[in-house]
Each structure stands twice: as structure tokens, then as C-alpha cells.
Motif scaffolding. Structure first.
Motif, PDB file in Angstrom:
ATOM      1  N   THR A  21       1.141  15.072  -8.395  1.00 25.58           N
ATOM      2  CA  THR A  21       1.758  16.178  -8.192  1.00 25.58           C
ATOM      3  C   THR A  21       2.644  16.080  -9.406  1.00 25.58           C
ATOM      4  OG1 THR A  21       3.514  14.857  -7.219  1.00 25.58           O
ATOM      5  CG2 THR A  21       2.115  16.056  -6.527  1.00 25.58           C
ATOM      6  N   GLY A  22       3.213  16.699 -10.080  1.00 25.21           N
ATOM      7  CA  GLY A  22       4.576  17.431 -10.650  1.00 25.21           C
ATOM      8  C   GLY A  22       5.979  16.973 -10.309  1.00 25.21           C
ATOM      9  N   SER A  23       6.341  16.922  -9.104  1.00 22.08           N
ATOM     10  CA  SER A  23       7.045  15.685  -8.429  1.00 22.08           C
ATOM     11  C   SER A  23       7.693  14.564  -9.543  1.00 22.08           C
ATOM     12  CB  SER A  23       7.323  15.407  -7.121  1.00 22.08           C
ATOM     13  OG  SER A  23       6.624  16.956  -6.584  1.00 22.08           O
ATOM     14  N   GLU A  24       9.563  14.269  -8.755  1.00 20.02           N
ATOM     15  CA  GLU A  24       9.830  13.214  -9.115  1.00 20.02           C
ATOM     16  C   GLU A  24       9.403  12.504  -8.218  1.00 20.02           C
ATOM     17  OE1 GLU A  24      13.411  11.669 -11.715  1.00 20.02           O
ATOM     18  OE2 GLU A  24      12.960  13.565 -11.280  1.00 20.02           O
ATOM     19  N   VAL A  25       8.769  11.131  -8.627  1.00 12.75           N
ATOM     20  CA  VAL A  25       8.291  10.663  -7.007  1.00 12.75           C
ATOM     21  C   VAL A  25       8.458   8.752  -7.343  1.00 12.75           C
ATOM     22  CG1 VAL A  25       6.643   9.504  -5.254  1.00 12.75           C
ATOM     23  CG2 VAL A  25       5.872  11.892  -6.132  1.00 12.75           C
ATOM     24  N   ARG A  26       9.462   8.206  -6.794  1.00 11.71           N
ATOM     25  CA  ARG A  26      10.359   6.588  -6.444  1.00 11.71           C
ATOM     26  C   ARG A  26      10.081   6.443  -5.589  1.00 11.71           C
ATOM     27  NH1 ARG A  26      15.348   6.982  -9.867  1.00 11.71           N
ATOM     28  NH2 ARG A  26      14.188   7.460 -12.030  1.00 11.71           N
ATOM     29  N   TYR A  27       9.134   4.937  -6.124  1.00 14.38           N
ATOM     30  CA  TYR A  27       9.172   4.218  -4.519  1.00 14.38           C
ATOM     31  C   TYR A  27      10.658   2.524  -4.116  1.00 14.38           C
ATOM     32  CZ  TYR A  27       7.362   0.427  -0.968  1.00 14.38           C
ATOM     33  OH  TYR A  27       7.919  -0.571   0.243  1.00 14.38           O
ATOM     34  N   PHE A  28      11.035   2.852  -3.021  1.00 10.88           N
ATOM     35  CA  PHE A  28      12.226   1.551  -2.964  1.00 10.88           C
ATOM     36  C   PHE A  28      12.102   1.176  -1.634  1.00 10.88           C
ATOM     37  CE2 PHE A  28      13.322   5.562  -4.596  1.00 10.88           C
ATOM     38  CZ  PHE A  28      14.433   5.021  -5.339  1.00 10.88           C
ATOM     39  N   ASP A  29      11.564  -0.259  -1.847  1.00  9.86           N
ATOM     40  CA  ASP A  29      12.146  -1.293  -0.966  1.00  9.86           C
ATOM     41  C   ASP A  29      12.594  -0.871   0.441  1.00  9.86           C
ATOM     42  OD1 ASP A  29       9.771  -2.923  -1.697  1.00  9.86           O
ATOM     43  OD2 ASP A  29      11.253  -4.225  -2.695  1.00  9.86           O
ATOM     44  N   LEU A  30      12.678  -1.498   1.639  1.00  8.52           N
ATOM     45  CA  LEU A  30      13.278  -0.996   2.451  1.00  8.52           C
ATOM     46  C   LEU A  30      15.111  -1.558   2.686  1.00  8.52           C
ATOM     47  CD1 LEU A  30      11.928  -1.822   6.060  1.00  8.52           C
ATOM     48  CD2 LEU A  30      12.909   0.522   4.887  1.00  8.52           C
ATOM     49  N   LYS A  31      14.762  -3.195   1.685  1.00  8.41           N
ATOM     50  CA  LYS A  31      16.411  -3.474   1.257  1.00  8.41           C
ATOM     51  C   LYS A  31      16.890  -2.409   0.459  1.00  8.41           C
ATOM     52  CE  LYS A  31      14.303  -6.731  -2.282  1.00  8.41           C
ATOM     53  NZ  LYS A  31      14.562  -5.290  -3.079  1.00  8.41           N
ATOM     54  N   TRP A  44       0.710  -0.933  -0.187  1.00  8.39           N
ATOM     55  CA  TRP A  44      -0.210   0.157  -0.053  1.00  8.39           C
ATOM     56  C   TRP A  44       0.779   1.879   0.380  1.00  8.39           C
ATOM     57  CZ3 TRP A  44       0.100   3.472   3.538  1.00  8.39           C
ATOM     58  CH2 TRP A  44       0.566   3.501   5.294  1.00  8.39           C
ATOM     59  N   GLN A  45       2.007   0.900   0.654  1.00  5.87           N
ATOM     60  CA  GLN A  45       2.856   2.081   0.609  1.00  5.87           C
ATOM     61  C   GLN A  45       3.655   2.544  -0.939  1.00  5.87           C
ATOM     62  OE1 GLN A  45       5.578   0.578   3.683  1.00  5.87           O
ATOM     63  NE2 GLN A  45       4.293   1.670   5.241  1.00  5.87           N
ATOM     64  N   GLU A  46       3.581   1.661  -1.662  1.00  9.70           N
ATOM     65  CA  GLU A  46       3.951   1.650  -2.976  1.00  9.70           C
ATOM     66  C   GLU A  46       2.863   2.191  -3.713  1.00  9.70           C
ATOM     67  OE1 GLU A  46       5.703  -0.850  -6.756  1.00  9.70           O
ATOM     68  OE2 GLU A  46       5.056  -1.890  -5.074  1.00  9.70           O
ATOM     69  N   TRP A  47       1.749   2.016  -3.479  1.00 11.03           N
ATOM     70  CA  TRP A  47       0.655   2.122  -4.268  1.00 11.03           C
ATOM     71  C   TRP A  47       0.368   3.750  -3.677  1.00 11.03           C
ATOM     72  CZ3 TRP A  47      -2.842  -2.120  -2.726  1.00 11.03           C
ATOM     73  CH2 TRP A  47      -3.040  -3.052  -3.145  1.00 11.03           C
ATOM     74  N   ALA A  48       0.440   4.091  -2.485  1.00 12.34           N
ATOM     75  CA  ALA A  48       0.607   5.745  -2.449  1.00 12.34           C
ATOM     76  C   ALA A  48       1.686   6.692  -3.065  1.00 12.34           C
ATOM     77  CB  ALA A  48       0.550   5.379  -0.278  1.00 12.34           C
ATOM     78  N   ALA A  49       3.051   5.831  -3.422  1.00 13.00           N
ATOM     79  CA  ALA A  49       3.681   6.564  -3.334  1.00 13.00           C
ATOM     80  C   ALA A  49       3.260   6.929  -5.067  1.00 13.00           C
ATOM     81  CB  ALA A  49       5.034   6.086  -3.548  1.00 13.00           C
ATOM     82  N   LYS A  50       2.987   5.558  -6.427  1.00 11.74           N
ATOM     83  CA  LYS A  50       2.715   6.207  -6.869  1.00 11.74           C
ATOM     84  C   LYS A  50       1.604   7.057  -7.227  1.00 11.74           C
ATOM     85  CE  LYS A  50       4.073   1.714  -8.763  1.00 11.74           C
ATOM     86  NZ  LYS A  50       3.104   0.161  -8.992  1.00 11.74           N
ATOM     87  N   ALA A  51       0.541   6.977  -6.487  1.00  7.04           N
ATOM     88  CA  ALA A  51      -0.641   8.103  -5.810  1.00  7.04           C
ATOM     89  C   ALA A  51      -0.801   9.889  -6.254  1.00  7.04           C
ATOM     90  CB  ALA A  51      -1.749   7.540  -4.813  1.00  7.04           C
ATOM     91  N   THR A  52       1.166   9.524  -5.042  1.00  4.69           N
ATOM     92  CA  THR A  52       1.294  10.781  -4.805  1.00  4.69           C
ATOM     93  C   THR A  52       2.138  11.254  -6.399  1.00  4.69           C
ATOM     94  OG1 THR A  52       2.070  10.271  -2.658  1.00  4.69           O
ATOM     95  CG2 THR A  52       3.309  11.897  -3.771  1.00  4.69           C
TER      96      THR A  52
END
Length: 118
Positions: free
Chosen positions: A97-107, A85-93
């Protein structure tokens, strides 16, 4: 709960997020946003989420208002987490937004730090 990290990058807000984010937590972040904006820079974010459960109701409402008023002020956003769900929230962000957004796993948090230029 927000625990700020000490990094030297002047336009970066970096923090561990755990538990639930409150209105007071968002207000602390908002103060840092304004401090960075006074330097005429875009605000970058590095959020490392561990045992993070989202927002309480007041925190969510204040965060929506803050983000709505600052969408054009944000630069890169690195979300580092452990849940789908955190990855999905990052994708929604990223979508809203006009920002450059990326999701990364903790590892992969070192890769996230490199991407955000820490």
C-alpha cells in the motif's frame, strides 16, 4: 471477531480483533470506510490484536477485495499485536500500500495511539 472502539477522531476505524475475522466483520468495516470517505478524508486504522487468529476463508476473500478497491483511500495504519506473524503481516501491508503502516507490540499500545493521533 471485531469489537469497535469509540474514539473521537472522525477518520479513524479503531477496533479490537480477536479470534477469526468473518465476512460479516469485514463488511462492517467496509461500511465505516465508505462513511469516512464521504467526508473526503483518508481512512486511518488502529487495530489491537489479542488472541487473534486471522481470517476465515470468506473473510479473507472479502478483505482482499475491499483493500484492493480502497488502497489509495487509506492513511495511517497502526497494528498492535502479540505475534511475530502479525508484525510480518503489517510489513506486507506496508509493502503493498501507499499507506504509512507501523506495527507495535501490545506493551507499546500507548505509543501506537500517540502515533495515530488518538
Amino acid at each position: 471477531m471485531v469489537q469497535f472502539l469509540n474514539f473521537e477522531k472522525t477518520n479513524l476505524i479503531a477496533a479490537f480483533l480477536g479470534g477469526k475475522i468473518s465476512k460479516e466483520d469485514v463488511e462492517k468495516i467496509h461500511l465505516l470506510i465508505h462513511k469516512i470517505l464521504k467526508t473526503n478524508q483518508k481512512v486511518d486504522f488502529y487495530f489491537e490484536m489479542k488472541d487473534f487468529h486471522g481470517y476465515d476463508l470468506q473473510g479473507l476473500w472479502v478483505d482482499i477485495k475491499v483493500d484492493n478497491s480502497h488502497l489509495s483511500d487509506y492513511g495511517k495504519m497502526a497494528f498492535v499485536g502479540e505475534r511475530k506473524w502479525q508484525e510480518w503481516a503489517a510489513k506486507a501491508t506496508d509493502f503493498f500500500t501507499g499507506s504509512e503502516v507501523r506495527y507495535f507490540d501490545l506493551k507499546d499500545k500507548e505509543q501506537a495511539k500517540q502515533w495515530i493521533n488518538l
